[in-house]
Design a protein around this motif. Structure first.
Motif, PDB file in Angstrom:
ATOM      1  N   LYS A   1       1.249   6.521  -7.129  1.00 26.73           N
ATOM      2  CA  LYS A   1      -0.130   6.790  -7.534  1.00 26.73           C
ATOM      3  C   LYS A   1      -0.265   8.020  -8.429  1.00 26.73           C
ATOM      4  CE  LYS A   1      -3.980   5.077  -5.071  1.00 26.73           C
ATOM      5  NZ  LYS A   1      -4.523   4.819  -3.784  1.00 26.73           N
ATOM      6  N   PHE A   2       0.579   9.020  -8.221  1.00 29.30           N
ATOM      7  CA  PHE A   2       0.510  10.257  -9.005  1.00 29.30           C
ATOM      8  C   PHE A   2       0.630   9.979 -10.508  1.00 29.30           C
ATOM      9  CE2 PHE A   2       5.005   9.555  -8.308  1.00 29.30           C
ATOM     10  CZ  PHE A   2       5.554   9.834  -9.551  1.00 29.30           C
TER      11      PHE A   2
ATOM     12  N   ILE B   1       2.377   1.674  -3.435  1.00 33.40           N
ATOM     13  CA  ILE B   1       1.392   2.179  -4.403  1.00 33.40           C
ATOM     14  C   ILE B   1       1.191   3.676  -4.199  1.00 33.40           C
ATOM     15  CG2 ILE B   1      -1.062   2.136  -5.039  1.00 33.40           C
ATOM     16  CD1 ILE B   1      -0.934  -0.920  -4.672  1.00 33.40           C
ATOM     17  N   ASN B   2       1.136   4.127  -2.940  1.00 28.83           N
ATOM     18  CA  ASN B   2       0.981   5.554  -2.679  1.00 28.83           C
ATOM     19  C   ASN B   2       2.126   6.369  -3.272  1.00 28.83           C
ATOM     20  OD1 ASN B   2      -1.484   5.404  -1.407  1.00 28.83           O
ATOM     21  ND2 ASN B   2      -0.601   5.174   0.631  1.00 28.83           N
ATOM     22  N   ASP B   3       3.327   5.786  -3.294  1.00 33.92           N
ATOM     23  CA  ASP B   3       4.491   6.470  -3.857  1.00 33.92           C
ATOM     24  C   ASP B   3       4.382   6.684  -5.358  1.00 33.92           C
ATOM     25  OD1 ASP B   3       5.658   6.541  -1.363  1.00 33.92           O
ATOM     26  OD2 ASP B   3       7.004   4.846  -1.731  1.00 33.92           O
TER      27      ASP B   3
ATOM     28  N   CYS C   1      -0.392   7.067 -12.000  1.00 35.22           N
ATOM     29  CA  CYS C   1      -1.286   5.986 -12.428  1.00 35.22           C
ATOM     30  C   CYS C   1      -2.571   6.504 -13.044  1.00 35.22           C
ATOM     31  CB  CYS C   1      -1.648   5.096 -11.244  1.00 35.22           C
ATOM     32  SG  CYS C   1      -0.246   4.171 -10.631  1.00 35.22           S
TER      33      CYS C   1
ATOM     34  N   ASN D   1       6.142  15.626 -11.310  1.00 34.92           N
ATOM     35  CA  ASN D   1       5.575  15.546  -9.968  1.00 34.92           C
ATOM     36  C   ASN D   1       6.527  16.172  -8.954  1.00 34.92           C
ATOM     37  OD1 ASN D   1       3.584  14.517  -8.025  1.00 34.92           O
ATOM     38  ND2 ASN D   1       5.193  13.111  -7.406  1.00 34.92           N
TER      39      ASN D   1
ATOM     40  N   TYR E   1       8.675   2.143  -7.090  1.00 37.91           N
ATOM     41  CA  TYR E   1       9.003   3.384  -7.789  1.00 37.91           C
ATOM     42  C   TYR E   1      10.164   3.158  -8.755  1.00 37.91           C
ATOM     43  CZ  TYR E   1       9.650   8.471  -8.145  1.00 37.91           C
ATOM     44  OH  TYR E   1       9.737   9.751  -8.592  1.00 37.91           O
TER      45      TYR E   1
ATOM     46  N   GLU F   1      -7.136   3.083 -10.609  1.00 41.16           N
ATOM     47  CA  GLU F   1      -6.664   2.434  -9.385  1.00 41.16           C
ATOM     48  C   GLU F   1      -5.782   1.225  -9.708  1.00 41.16           C
ATOM     49  OE1 GLU F   1      -6.798   2.421  -5.760  1.00 41.16           O
ATOM     50  OE2 GLU F   1      -7.154   4.492  -6.333  1.00 41.16           O
ATOM     51  N   PRO F   2      -4.604   1.145  -9.116  1.00 40.10           N
ATOM     52  CA  PRO F   2      -3.801  -0.070  -9.287  1.00 40.10           C
ATOM     53  C   PRO F   2      -4.519  -1.277  -8.675  1.00 40.10           C
ATOM     54  CG  PRO F   2      -2.464   1.734  -8.444  1.00 40.10           C
ATOM     55  CD  PRO F   2      -3.885   2.188  -8.373  1.00 40.10           C
TER      56      PRO F   2
ATOM     57  N   GLU G   1       0.830  -1.211   0.000  1.00 44.22           N
ATOM     58  CA  GLU G   1       0.000   0.000   0.000  1.00 44.22           C
ATOM     59  C   GLU G   1       0.861   1.256   0.000  1.00 44.22           C
ATOM     60  OE1 GLU G   1      -2.788  -0.490   3.233  1.00 44.22           O
ATOM     61  OE2 GLU G   1      -3.647  -2.254   2.239  1.00 44.22           O
TER      62      GLU G   1
ATOM     63  N   LEU H   1      -0.818  -2.013 -12.864  1.00 47.05           N
ATOM     64  CA  LEU H   1      -1.164  -0.600 -12.967  1.00 47.05           C
ATOM     65  C   LEU H   1      -0.867  -0.080 -14.360  1.00 47.05           C
ATOM     66  CD1 LEU H   1       1.857   0.819 -12.677  1.00 47.05           C
ATOM     67  CD2 LEU H   1       1.444   0.363 -10.292  1.00 47.05           C
TER      68      LEU H   1
END
Length: 157
Positions: free
Chosen positions: A19-20, A15-17, A22, A123, A106, A25-26, A12, A49
């Motif tokens: 997400k920008f 994925i947050n790292d 994507c 980003n 990442y 939703e992965p 999780e 993703l």
């Protein structure tokens, strides 16, 4: 091996790292036991993703702790035509050596998808800009260093 809850938390956060970058939703699929295709590494999860503006389509990243992250190929095969057609998935580990794995999702994405690198730089630029904006505001208040120095000189009297 890591506890399933630790694996989930790690995934999780990873994925947050990313997400920008994507589109949508992965998707995550967790595995709790070793399957025949997992050779030589046990894959705890596969994250699927799509990177914005990337024409390769979805990318599959396997999480293989404690080693790291690696690309995984998933081929969907149909074994028959018509009503009783069954689709089967063939999952292939692309990585053969531990030293080919990345320590983060990442960096795995950055190596795999050129578009990700570009989005990542954009980003970072906008994050730096936002930081510069927020640091420009709200300076002032007490000078703590001098207050501490005064207190210390008081205690010596």
């Amino acid at each position: 091996t890591m506890r399933p809850s630790a694996v989930r938390q790690e995934i999780e956060e990873s994925i947050n790292d990313v997400k920008f970058a994507c589109a949508g939703e992965p998707q995550v699929r967790y595995f709790t036991s070793k399957e025949p295709w997992m050779d030589p590494y046990f894959v705890q999860a596969i994250v699927t993703l799509t990177v914005k503006g990337c024409n390769v389509g979805a990318v599959n990243i396997g999480a293989c702790f404690p080693h790291g992250y690696m690309p995984v190929r998933i081929d969907v095969e149909q074994d028959a035509k018509g009503d009783n057609a069954k689709t089967t998935e063939k999952i292939t580990l692309i990585v053969k050596h531990e030293n080919q794995m990345q320590e983060s999702m990442y960096s795995a994405l950055a190596e795999l998808v050129p578009e990700f690198q570009k989005l990542s730089q954009e980003n970072l630029r906008s994050a730096m800009y936002t930081l510069a904006e927020s640091e420009g505001k709200g300076k002032g208040g007490h000078d703590l260093v001098n207050e501490d120095a005064d207190e210390r000189s008081d205690s010596r009297k």
